[in-house]
Write an enzyme that holds these catalytic residues in place. Structure first.
Site, PDB file in Angstrom:
ATOM      1  N   ASN A 180     -10.907 -10.116  12.392  1.00 16.69           N
ATOM      2  CA  ASN A 180      -9.664 -10.276  13.114  1.00 16.69           C
ATOM      3  C   ASN A 180      -8.639  -9.402  12.328  1.00 16.69           C
ATOM      4  O   ASN A 180      -8.548  -9.173  11.156  1.00 16.69           O
ATOM      5  CB  ASN A 180      -9.097 -11.593  13.198  1.00 16.69           C
ATOM      6  CG  ASN A 180      -9.054 -12.530  12.063  1.00 16.69           C
ATOM      7  OD1 ASN A 180      -9.592 -12.380  11.244  1.00 16.69           O
ATOM      8  ND2 ASN A 180      -8.088 -13.298  11.830  1.00 16.69           N
ATOM      9  N   ILE A 181      -8.125  -8.656  13.321  1.00 18.76           N
ATOM     10  CA  ILE A 181      -6.928  -7.658  12.862  1.00 18.76           C
ATOM     11  C   ILE A 181      -5.506  -8.304  13.490  1.00 18.76           C
ATOM     12  O   ILE A 181      -5.321  -8.359  14.688  1.00 18.76           O
ATOM     13  CB  ILE A 181      -7.217  -6.267  13.356  1.00 18.76           C
ATOM     14  CG1 ILE A 181      -8.680  -5.846  12.924  1.00 18.76           C
ATOM     15  CG2 ILE A 181      -6.225  -5.160  12.837  1.00 18.76           C
ATOM     16  CD1 ILE A 181      -8.794  -5.589  11.323  1.00 18.76           C
ATOM     17  N   CYS A 214      -9.305 -10.573  18.094  1.00 27.29           N
ATOM     18  CA  CYS A 214     -10.217 -11.410  17.428  1.00 27.29           C
ATOM     19  C   CYS A 214     -11.551 -10.570  17.075  1.00 27.29           C
ATOM     20  O   CYS A 214     -11.608  -9.546  17.331  1.00 27.29           O
ATOM     21  CB  CYS A 214     -10.625 -12.307  18.539  1.00 27.29           C
ATOM     22  SG  CYS A 214      -9.633 -13.560  19.366  1.00 27.29           S
ATOM     23  N   GLU A 221     -14.466 -11.179  17.213  1.00 27.10           N
ATOM     24  CA  GLU A 221     -15.609 -11.129  18.311  1.00 27.10           C
ATOM     25  C   GLU A 221     -15.578  -9.881  19.061  1.00 27.10           C
ATOM     26  O   GLU A 221     -16.382  -9.249  19.306  1.00 27.10           O
ATOM     27  CB  GLU A 221     -15.779 -12.521  19.202  1.00 27.10           C
ATOM     28  CG  GLU A 221     -16.031 -13.776  18.333  1.00 27.10           C
ATOM     29  CD  GLU A 221     -14.844 -14.515  17.894  1.00 27.10           C
ATOM     30  OE1 GLU A 221     -13.813 -13.717  17.379  1.00 27.10           O
ATOM     31  OE2 GLU A 221     -14.704 -15.272  17.901  1.00 27.10           O
ATOM     32  N   CYS A 260     -12.514 -17.836  21.195  1.00 25.20           N
ATOM     33  CA  CYS A 260     -11.486 -18.272  22.266  1.00 25.20           C
ATOM     34  C   CYS A 260     -11.971 -17.937  23.767  1.00 25.20           C
ATOM     35  O   CYS A 260     -13.049 -17.353  23.690  1.00 25.20           O
ATOM     36  CB  CYS A 260     -10.299 -17.488  21.930  1.00 25.20           C
ATOM     37  SG  CYS A 260     -10.318 -15.709  22.524  1.00 25.20           S
TER      38      CYS A 260
HETATM   39  N1  THU Z   1      -9.440 -15.336  15.660  1.00 26.44           N
HETATM   40  C1  THU Z   1     -10.655 -14.759  16.037  1.00 26.44           C
HETATM   41  O1  THU Z   1     -10.674 -13.797  15.396  1.00 26.44           O
HETATM   42  N2  THU Z   1     -11.639 -15.452  16.664  1.00 26.44           N
HETATM   43  C2  THU Z   1     -11.608 -16.545  17.251  1.00 26.44           C
HETATM   44  O2  THU Z   1     -12.465 -16.846  17.664  1.00 26.44           O
HETATM   45  C3  THU Z   1     -10.339 -17.338  17.074  1.00 26.44           C
HETATM   46  C4  THU Z   1      -9.058 -16.696  16.522  1.00 26.44           C
HETATM   47  C5  THU Z   1      -8.243 -14.892  15.178  1.00 26.44           C
HETATM   48  C6  THU Z   1      -7.092 -14.604  15.813  1.00 26.44           C
HETATM   49  C7  THU Z   1      -5.995 -14.756  15.188  1.00 26.44           C
HETATM   50  O3  THU Z   1      -5.861 -13.498  14.164  1.00 26.44           O
HETATM   51  C8  THU Z   1      -6.225 -15.660  13.980  1.00 26.44           C
HETATM   52  O4  THU Z   1      -7.758 -15.837  14.201  1.00 26.44           O
HETATM   53  C9  THU Z   1      -5.523 -16.843  14.642  1.00 26.44           C
HETATM   54  O5  THU Z   1      -5.542 -17.376  15.806  1.00 26.44           O
END
Ligand code: THU
Length: 136
Positions: A45-46, A56, A58, A89
């Site tokens: 995640n960035i 995200c 993914e 998500c």
């Molecule tokens: N996030 C993801 O990268 N993948 C997920 O499945 C859930 C949430 C990240 C987005 C954000 O950077 C952090 O987690 C908190 O929501």
């Protein structure tokens, strides 16, 4: 997917998680996709100070795979820094459904590994066929 494939995929997601840029949430996520020919595409995640722009793990892995060699996507592993199962998500589920309808989703937590199909995680999806229907 063999046990070895799942192990490789999870290791790749864990390595990707180390590269997460998540100073706002403090929640690091790593994801890795495996193709039919066993290529791996990983993402983390960035986040951005304009927090709505955060992306995200993914979807970053998915974009990397989709913009690389065309190859069927077979599995994705997802891990997060809190050590609990990190379910993707809704937006990521919809994207995975569209581009990888047969994908297996492996989630790893401190308790172990769970596998889901995208149909289990996204019942009654919005499907592209709807866009071809006549307007009512
Ligand atoms: N996030 C993801 O990268 N993948 C997920 O499945 C859930 C949430 C990240 C987005 C954000 O950077 C952090 O987690 C908190 O929501």
């Amino acid at each position: 997917m063999t046990t070895k494939d799942i192990e490789l995929l999870i290791n790749s997601a864990e390595t990707a998680m180390e590269n997460a840029i998540a100073p706002y949430s403090g929640f690091k996520v790593g994801a890795s996709l495996m193709t039919k020919t066993k290529r791996l595409y990983s993402g983390s995640n960035i986040e951005n100070p304009s927090v709505m722009l955060s992306t995200c793990a993914e979807r970053i892995a998915l974009m990397k795979a989709l913009t690389s060699k065309k190859d069927t996507l077979k599995a994705i592993a997802i891990v997060s820094s809190d050590g609990a199962y990190c379910f993707p998500c809704g937006a990521c589920r919809q994207m995975l459904f569209e581009f990888a309808p047969d994908i297996s989703i492996y989630l790893k937590s401190k308790e172990g590994i769970k596998r889901f199909s995208i149909q289990e995680l996204l019942p009654n999806p919005f499907i592209r066929g709807r866009l071809n229907m006549e307007a009512r």
